[in-house]
Design an enzyme around this catalytic site. Structure first.
Site: not given
Lengths: 140, 307
Positions: B51, B101, B129
Site C-alpha cells: 500500500r 523505504r 513512518h
C-alpha cells in the site's frame, strides 16, 4: 612521587579517579612513542582523588572524546614550559566516530563507511542518541 | 534541501496546511490533476510494501506526474553493495523527488543527507513512518473533527511498530491528549518514546495488557500487527502474534463514536466481521494516506522550486 614537568604538550587534569586508564586507552596513548605519564588516585583538593595524564609532545587532542569520557576534566596546553591555554571540557553536542552504535537494525551496522554520530539528548542524564536510529547510550 | 524523515520535521502549521490541502484535493481533484506534469517521483522500496508504494505512485499519477520505481534490494544496485548515499546521489540525477523505504533504521536520513532532491521517508525499519502518520492524522481529524482532547488507545506491537512511535510523537503536540498503551509486556513502547515524548511533555498515559478493560474509554483505537520481520527469534513471534484480536464481541464494549484504525496490512488482529461496523475506519485511512502523500509531494516540490 615526582613526574617531570613537560615542555611542549598537554596535561589532562581533574580526571575522575578511575577514568584515567579508560581515557588513556581511548585516546590511543598506549600506541604512541612519545613520553606519557598516567597518574592515578592523586590527591586533589577539589575532588579528593583524581587521575592525571601528561603527554610531553604537542599531539592533537580529541576534546569530544575527553568530554564524552569525563566532562569534568580540564586540558592544559603547555608550550615552551608555559601554560598557554586551559580548557574546561564539557559534554560535546555531537560525537562523531567516538562511540559506535550497537543496534543491529541501524543503518550504520551495514554501511561501514558511514560516520557513527550521536547527539546529546539529555545533558542531566548524560545521554546520547544515535542520529540514525535513536539508540541511547549513557556516558561512561 | 528539505526532506521529511520524521513527523517533527513538520511544524504544526505545516501539518494543518497539509491536511487543508488534502481536504481541498478531495473536494476538487480536477484542480490538482496536472500540478506535477513532467515531474518524476522515484519510489525506492528495499523492503516489501504494497500500500505505501502504490499510494505514493497513485498520488504522483493523480498529480499528473510520472514514477520511476525500484522494488526489492535484490533488483537494484544495493544487491551489488551500493551504499544508500550513492543510491540517493544517483537517483537525484533522474528524479525530482524520492520516496524511500529501507529495512535499516536511519537509512532515509542518510539518503536525505546525500540527495539533491527532497526525500520522503516511507519507513525505515522499526524507526518511523511519517506518511502513515499523516494519513492517521487526517483520518482522526475527518472522523472526530479535531486532533486534541481525545483518548487514544494504541494496541498490539508498540515496541517495533513504527507507525505507533510516529503517531505518539505527532499527537503529543496537541492539547488534551491521553494515551492508553495496550501491549504484552515484551512489546511495550520503547523508552525514548515514553520518556522523550510522553513524560517530558507531561502527557497522561497508562500502560495495560488488557484491551477489554479499556476499550470503553477510548475515542480512537489504533490496532497494530505483531510484525514477524522485526523478530530475530521465531518462537517469540509465535508466542506473541495472537495477543490481541478485535472481534464484534469486544466492539460491543466500545463507544458508539469509537474510531477503529489500523495502518494495515492486518493478519488476524481485527476479525473480518468488524469491517462492516461503521466504526471501522482503516480503509478510509488508506485513501486518506494517498491524499496526504499528494499534499506532501506538492509541498516539497514547491519548496524545492521544482513546480
Amino acid at each position: 612521587m615526582t613526574v617531570d614537568s613537560i615542555r611542549d604538550g598537554i596535561v589532562i587534569d581533574h580526571i575522575t579517579a578511575g577514568l584515567g586508564r579508560k581515557l588513556y586507552n581511548l585516546l590511543g596513548l598506549e600506541n604512541t612513542n612519545v613520553p606519557v605519564a598516567l597518574l592515578t588516585n592523586v590527591t586533589s583538593v577539589k575532588l579528593g582523588r583524581k587521575d592525571i595524564i601528561k603527554v610531553d609532545a604537542p599531539i592533537p587532542v580529541d576534546y569530544d572524546l575527553i568530554g564524552y569520557v569525563d566532562p569534568g576534566a580540564t586540558v592544559n596546553i603547555i608550550r615552551e614550559g608555559k601554560l598557554v591555554e586551559k580548557k574546561q571540557i564539557d559534554m560535546p553536542e555531537m560525537l562523531v566516530n567516538v562511540i559506535h552504535c550497537k543496534n543491529p537494525r541501524c543503518i550504520t551496522s551495514c554501511e561501514q563507511e558511514l560516520a557513527h554520530k550521536f547527539r546529546l539528548s539529555n545533558r542531566e542524564k548524560k545521554e546520547y542518541r544515535c542520529i540514525y536510529c535513536e539508540t541511547k547510550v549513557a556516558l561512561l | 534541501m528539505r526532506s521529511v524523515i520524521d513527523v517533527p520535521d513538520l511544524t504544526l502549521e505545516e501539518l494543518d496546511r497539509l491536511m487543508d490541502t488534502a481536504e481541498d484535493i478531495i473536494a476538487r481533484p480536477d484542480q490538482y490533476s496536472e500540478r506535477c506534469h513532467g515531474k518524476k517521483l522515484a519510489t525506492l522500496f528495499f523492503e516489501p510494501s504494497t500500500r505505501t508504494r502504490l499510494s505514493f505512485e497513485a498520488a504522483m499519477y493523480e498529480l499528473g506526474g510520472n514514477v520511476l520505481s525500484v522494488t526489492g534490494a535484490g533488483t537494484s544496485s544495493a544487491a551489488k553493495g551500493e551504499s544508500v548515499a550513492d543510491t540517493a546521489k544517483t537517483v537525484s540525477c533522474y528524479a525530482d523527488i524520492i520516496a524511500m523505504r529501507h529495512p535499516k533504521e536511519g537509512a532515509a536520513l542518510v539518503a536525505a543527507n546525500n540527495a539533491s532532491v527532497p526525500v520522503i521517508n516511507a519507513g525505515d525499519g522499526g524507526h518511523c513512518h511519517p506518511t502513515q502518520t499523516l494519513a492517521d492524522l487526517l483520518t482522526i481529524r475527518r472522523e472526530k473533527g479535531r486532533l486534541g482532547n481525545l483518548t487514544v488507545g494504541l494496541c498490539g506491537d508498540l515496541k517495533f511498530g513504527r507507525t505507533v512511535h510516529s503517531l505518539i510523537t505527532a499527537m503529543s503536540r496537541y492539547e488534551g491528549l491521553k494515551f492508553v498503551l495496550i501491549s504484552p509486556e515484551e512489546l511495550k513502547v520503547p523508552g525514548y518514546v515514553k520518556n522523550d515524548c510522553l513524560i517530558k511533555n507531561n502527557i497522561p498515559f497508562m500502560q495495560t495488557t488488557s484491551l477489554e478493560q479499556v476499550i470503553g474509554d477510548l475515542d480512537i483505537l489504533y490496532m497494530t500487527r505483531v510484525q514477524r520481520e522485526r523478530f530475530f527469534n521465531e518462537e517469540d513471534y509465535l508466542r506473541l502474534k495472537d495477543s490481541y484480536i478485535l472481534t464484534p464481541e469486544k466492539m460491543k464494549k466500545g463507544r458508539p463514536d469509537l474510531c477503529v484504525m489500523h495502518p494495515l496490512p492486518r493478519v488476524n488482529e481485527i476479525s473480518i466481521a468488524v469491517d462492516d461496523d461503521p466504526r471501522a475506519c482503516y480503509f478510509k485511512q488508506v485513501l486518506n494516506g494517498k491524499y496526504m502523500r499528494m499534499a506532501l509531494i506538492l509541498m516539497l516540490l514547491k519548496e524545492a522550486g521544482r513546480i
